[in-house]
Motif scaffolding. Sequence first.
Motif, PDB file in Angstrom:
ATOM      1  N   TYR A 103      24.117  42.103  45.184  1.00 29.35           N
ATOM      2  CA  TYR A 103      25.171  42.279  44.195  1.00 29.35           C
ATOM      3  C   TYR A 103      26.373  42.533  44.840  1.00 29.35           C
ATOM      4  N   TYR A 104      27.581  42.333  44.601  1.00 35.95           N
ATOM      5  CA  TYR A 104      28.923  42.653  44.993  1.00 35.95           C
ATOM      6  C   TYR A 104      29.064  43.731  44.110  1.00 35.95           C
ATOM      7  N   ALA A 105      29.585  44.940  44.371  1.00 31.25           N
ATOM      8  CA  ALA A 105      30.071  46.162  43.710  1.00 31.25           C
ATOM      9  C   ALA A 105      31.237  46.447  44.212  1.00 31.25           C
ATOM     10  N   THR A 106      32.456  46.818  43.606  1.00 30.20           N
ATOM     11  CA  THR A 106      33.628  47.264  43.869  1.00 30.20           C
ATOM     12  C   THR A 106      33.722  48.487  43.101  1.00 30.20           C
ATOM     13  N   ALA A 107      34.024  49.683  43.616  1.00 30.45           N
ATOM     14  CA  ALA A 107      34.288  51.058  42.939  1.00 30.45           C
ATOM     15  C   ALA A 107      35.692  51.105  42.522  1.00 30.45           C
ATOM     16  N   ILE A 108      36.014  51.534  41.262  1.00 31.07           N
ATOM     17  CA  ILE A 108      37.230  51.715  40.699  1.00 31.07           C
ATOM     18  C   ILE A 108      37.385  53.104  40.200  1.00 31.07           C
ATOM     19  N   SER A 109      38.507  53.967  40.680  1.00 31.69           N
ATOM     20  CA  SER A 109      38.634  55.228  40.435  1.00 31.69           C
ATOM     21  C   SER A 109      38.974  55.556  38.752  1.00 31.69           C
ATOM     22  N   PRO A 110      38.543  56.213  38.192  1.00 31.12           N
ATOM     23  CA  PRO A 110      38.721  56.627  36.605  1.00 31.12           C
ATOM     24  C   PRO A 110      40.361  56.827  36.631  1.00 31.12           C
ATOM     25  N   LYS A 111      41.016  57.191  37.557  1.00 30.89           N
ATOM     26  CA  LYS A 111      42.293  57.672  37.457  1.00 30.89           C
ATOM     27  C   LYS A 111      43.343  56.339  37.934  1.00 30.89           C
ATOM     28  N   ASP A 112      42.720  55.086  38.108  1.00 27.98           N
ATOM     29  CA  ASP A 112      43.538  54.065  38.410  1.00 27.98           C
ATOM     30  C   ASP A 112      43.381  52.943  37.216  1.00 27.98           C
ATOM     31  N   HIS A 113      44.120  53.532  36.123  1.00 29.28           N
ATOM     32  CA  HIS A 113      44.151  52.709  34.814  1.00 29.28           C
ATOM     33  C   HIS A 113      44.519  51.369  35.335  1.00 29.28           C
ATOM     34  N   ARG A 114      45.716  51.257  36.087  1.00 33.15           N
ATOM     35  CA  ARG A 114      46.082  49.808  36.147  1.00 33.15           C
ATOM     36  C   ARG A 114      45.242  48.862  36.702  1.00 33.15           C
ATOM     37  N   ARG A 115      44.053  49.310  37.562  1.00 29.67           N
ATOM     38  CA  ARG A 115      43.266  48.631  38.384  1.00 29.67           C
ATOM     39  C   ARG A 115      42.102  48.223  37.393  1.00 29.67           C
ATOM     40  N   VAL A 116      41.734  49.240  36.584  1.00 25.16           N
ATOM     41  CA  VAL A 116      40.715  48.970  35.453  1.00 25.16           C
ATOM     42  C   VAL A 116      41.254  47.830  34.515  1.00 25.16           C
ATOM     43  N   LEU A 117      42.377  48.071  34.014  1.00 21.22           N
ATOM     44  CA  LEU A 117      43.018  47.035  33.112  1.00 21.22           C
ATOM     45  C   LEU A 117      42.839  45.629  33.769  1.00 21.22           C
ATOM     46  N   ASN A 118      43.518  45.621  35.121  1.00 21.48           N
ATOM     47  CA  ASN A 118      43.355  44.190  35.832  1.00 21.48           C
ATOM     48  C   ASN A 118      41.896  43.654  35.943  1.00 21.48           C
ATOM     49  N   THR A 119      41.022  44.289  36.431  1.00 24.76           N
ATOM     50  CA  THR A 119      39.653  44.096  36.524  1.00 24.76           C
ATOM     51  C   THR A 119      39.196  43.564  35.002  1.00 24.76           C
ATOM     52  N   LEU A 120      39.554  44.395  33.952  1.00 29.87           N
ATOM     53  CA  LEU A 120      39.140  43.683  32.644  1.00 29.87           C
ATOM     54  C   LEU A 120      39.686  42.541  32.385  1.00 29.87           C
ATOM     55  N   ARG A 121      40.957  42.322  32.617  1.00 29.12           N
ATOM     56  CA  ARG A 121      41.633  41.064  32.603  1.00 29.12           C
ATOM     57  C   ARG A 121      41.189  40.000  33.481  1.00 29.12           C
ATOM     58  N   TYR A 122      40.790  40.330  34.578  1.00 29.06           N
ATOM     59  CA  TYR A 122      40.036  39.218  35.410  1.00 29.06           C
ATOM     60  C   TYR A 122      38.734  38.786  34.788  1.00 29.06           C
ATOM     61  N   ILE A 123      37.947  39.911  34.189  1.00 29.81           N
ATOM     62  CA  ILE A 123      36.542  39.545  34.000  1.00 29.81           C
ATOM     63  C   ILE A 123      36.713  38.553  32.659  1.00 29.81           C
ATOM     64  N   HIS A 124      37.515  38.908  31.700  1.00 22.34           N
ATOM     65  CA  HIS A 124      37.843  38.283  30.305  1.00 22.34           C
ATOM     66  C   HIS A 124      38.226  36.896  30.537  1.00 22.34           C
ATOM     67  N   ALA A 125      39.036  36.597  31.733  1.00 15.69           N
ATOM     68  CA  ALA A 125      39.825  35.335  32.086  1.00 15.69           C
ATOM     69  C   ALA A 125      39.008  34.476  33.019  1.00 15.69           C
ATOM     70  N   ASN A 126      37.949  35.159  33.453  1.00 15.23           N
ATOM     71  CA  ASN A 126      37.194  34.169  34.273  1.00 15.23           C
ATOM     72  C   ASN A 126      36.809  32.796  34.075  1.00 15.23           C
ATOM     73  N   PRO A 127      36.257  32.571  32.793  1.00 11.60           N
ATOM     74  CA  PRO A 127      35.963  31.320  32.237  1.00 11.60           C
ATOM     75  C   PRO A 127      37.141  30.279  32.196  1.00 11.60           C
ATOM     76  N   LYS A 128      38.389  30.967  32.185  1.00 10.89           N
ATOM     77  CA  LYS A 128      39.464  29.734  32.395  1.00 10.89           C
ATOM     78  C   LYS A 128      39.507  29.290  33.671  1.00 10.89           C
TER      79      LYS A 128
END
Length: 128
Positions: A103-128
Amino acid sequence: MARQPRYLPAGHSFHITLRCNSRQFLIAKGLRRDVLLAVLSKAKQKVPHRLYAVCLMANHLHLLVRPDDASQLPKLMHWFGWYSAMALNRLSGRCGHFWEARYYATAISPKDHRRVLNTLRYIHANPK
Protein backbone atom coordinates in the motif's frame (compact mmCIF):
# COMPACT_ATOMS: atom_id res chain seq x y z
CA MET A 1 17.78 -4.73 -1.87
CA ALA A 2 15.85 -4.05 1.34
CA ARG A 3 12.81 -1.80 1.44
CA GLN A 4 13.06 1.61 3.01
CA PRO A 5 11.32 1.71 6.39
CA ARG A 6 8.05 3.63 6.40
CA TYR A 7 7.97 7.16 7.77
CA LEU A 8 5.49 6.83 10.67
CA PRO A 9 5.51 10.02 12.76
CA ALA A 10 3.35 10.02 15.89
CA GLY A 11 0.03 11.87 15.71
CA HIS A 12 0.00 12.09 11.91
CA SER A 13 -2.79 11.02 9.58
CA PHE A 14 -2.02 8.86 6.56
CA HIS A 15 -3.42 8.92 3.05
CA ILE A 16 -3.48 5.25 2.06
CA THR A 17 -3.86 3.94 -1.49
CA LEU A 18 -4.28 0.22 -2.12
CA ARG A 19 -4.66 -1.17 -5.65
CA CYS A 20 -6.09 -4.49 -6.88
CA ASN A 21 -3.63 -6.97 -8.35
CA SER A 22 -2.78 -6.28 -12.00
CA ARG A 23 -5.10 -3.25 -11.78
CA GLN A 24 -8.05 -5.55 -12.35
CA PHE A 25 -11.57 -4.29 -11.59
CA LEU A 26 -12.10 -6.66 -8.67
CA ILE A 27 -14.13 -4.43 -6.34
CA ALA A 28 -16.62 -3.01 -8.83
CA LYS A 29 -19.62 -4.96 -7.52
CA GLY A 30 -21.73 -3.71 -4.63
CA LEU A 31 -21.41 -6.87 -2.52
CA ARG A 32 -17.62 -6.69 -2.64
CA ARG A 33 -17.75 -3.05 -1.53
CA ASP A 34 -19.99 -4.04 1.37
CA VAL A 35 -17.44 -6.68 2.38
CA LEU A 36 -14.64 -4.10 2.30
CA LEU A 37 -16.65 -1.69 4.46
CA ALA A 38 -17.36 -4.49 6.94
CA VAL A 39 -13.65 -5.37 7.08
CA LEU A 40 -12.78 -1.69 7.66
CA SER A 41 -15.29 -1.61 10.50
CA LYS A 42 -13.83 -4.77 12.03
CA ALA A 43 -10.30 -3.36 11.72
CA LYS A 44 -11.08 -0.83 14.49
CA GLN A 45 -11.18 -3.74 16.93
CA LYS A 46 -7.74 -4.95 15.81
CA VAL A 47 -5.87 -1.63 15.78
CA PRO A 48 -7.49 1.50 17.26
CA HIS A 49 -7.68 4.29 14.69
CA ARG A 50 -9.85 7.04 13.27
CA LEU A 51 -11.08 6.65 9.72
CA TYR A 52 -11.78 10.08 8.21
CA ALA A 53 -12.44 9.22 4.57
CA VAL A 54 -12.99 6.18 2.33
CA CYS A 55 -13.26 5.99 -1.43
CA LEU A 56 -13.81 2.59 -3.02
CA MET A 57 -13.16 2.55 -6.75
CA ALA A 58 -13.44 -0.42 -9.11
CA ASN A 59 -9.73 -1.29 -8.90
CA HIS A 60 -8.34 0.64 -5.93
CA LEU A 61 -9.25 2.36 -2.70
CA HIS A 62 -8.24 5.47 -0.79
CA LEU A 63 -8.32 5.91 2.98
CA LEU A 64 -7.52 8.79 5.29
CA VAL A 65 -6.61 7.18 8.61
CA ARG A 66 -5.09 8.30 11.89
CA PRO A 67 -3.95 5.37 14.03
CA ASP A 68 -3.90 5.98 17.79
CA ASP A 69 -0.30 4.73 17.62
CA ALA A 70 1.35 5.52 14.29
CA SER A 71 3.76 2.60 14.66
CA GLN A 72 0.72 0.30 14.42
CA LEU A 73 -0.16 1.41 10.85
CA PRO A 74 1.74 -1.52 9.24
CA LYS A 75 -0.10 -3.96 11.54
CA LEU A 76 -3.44 -2.37 10.64
CA MET A 77 -2.78 -2.48 6.90
CA HIS A 78 -1.34 -6.00 7.03
CA TRP A 79 -4.45 -7.27 8.80
CA PHE A 80 -6.79 -5.34 6.48
CA GLY A 81 -4.99 -6.60 3.36
CA TRP A 82 -4.91 -10.19 4.54
CA TYR A 83 -8.48 -10.37 5.83
CA SER A 84 -10.06 -8.51 2.91
CA ALA A 85 -8.12 -10.59 0.36
CA MET A 86 -9.22 -13.80 2.04
CA ALA A 87 -12.87 -12.71 2.17
CA LEU A 88 -13.00 -11.28 -1.36
CA ASN A 89 -11.17 -14.25 -2.91
CA ARG A 90 -13.61 -16.62 -1.24
CA LEU A 91 -16.57 -14.52 -2.40
CA SER A 92 -15.22 -14.33 -5.97
CA GLY A 93 -14.17 -17.98 -6.19
CA ARG A 94 -10.60 -17.00 -7.00
CA CYS A 95 -7.24 -17.59 -5.33
CA GLY A 96 -3.90 -15.86 -5.23
CA HIS A 97 -2.95 -12.27 -4.65
CA PHE A 98 -5.83 -9.84 -4.42
CA TRP A 99 -3.91 -6.64 -3.69
CA GLU A 100 -1.00 -5.35 -5.75
CA ALA A 101 2.37 -4.97 -3.99
CA ARG A 102 2.41 -2.71 -0.95
CA TYR A 103 0.00 0.00 0.00
CA TYR A 104 1.08 3.59 -0.50
CA ALA A 105 1.07 5.74 2.64
CA THR A 106 1.67 9.47 2.84
CA ALA A 107 2.01 11.04 6.29
CA ILE A 108 0.11 14.28 6.90
CA SER A 109 0.97 16.50 9.86
CA PRO A 110 -1.92 17.33 12.21
CA LYS A 111 -0.86 20.99 11.99
CA ASP A 112 -1.14 21.06 8.19
CA HIS A 113 -4.89 21.72 8.00
CA ARG A 114 -4.77 22.77 4.36
CA ARG A 115 -3.17 19.48 3.31
CA VAL A 116 -5.69 17.47 5.34
CA LEU A 117 -8.57 19.31 3.67
CA ASN A 118 -7.02 18.95 0.21
CA THR A 119 -6.55 15.22 0.81
CA LEU A 120 -10.18 14.91 1.91
CA ARG A 121 -11.29 16.77 -1.21
CA TYR A 122 -9.12 14.54 -3.39
CA ILE A 123 -10.48 11.35 -1.85
CA HIS A 124 -14.11 12.46 -2.13
CA ALA A 125 -13.65 13.76 -5.69
CA ASN A 126 -11.80 10.64 -6.87
CA PRO A 127 -14.87 9.01 -8.46
CA LYS A 128 -15.25 12.01 -10.80
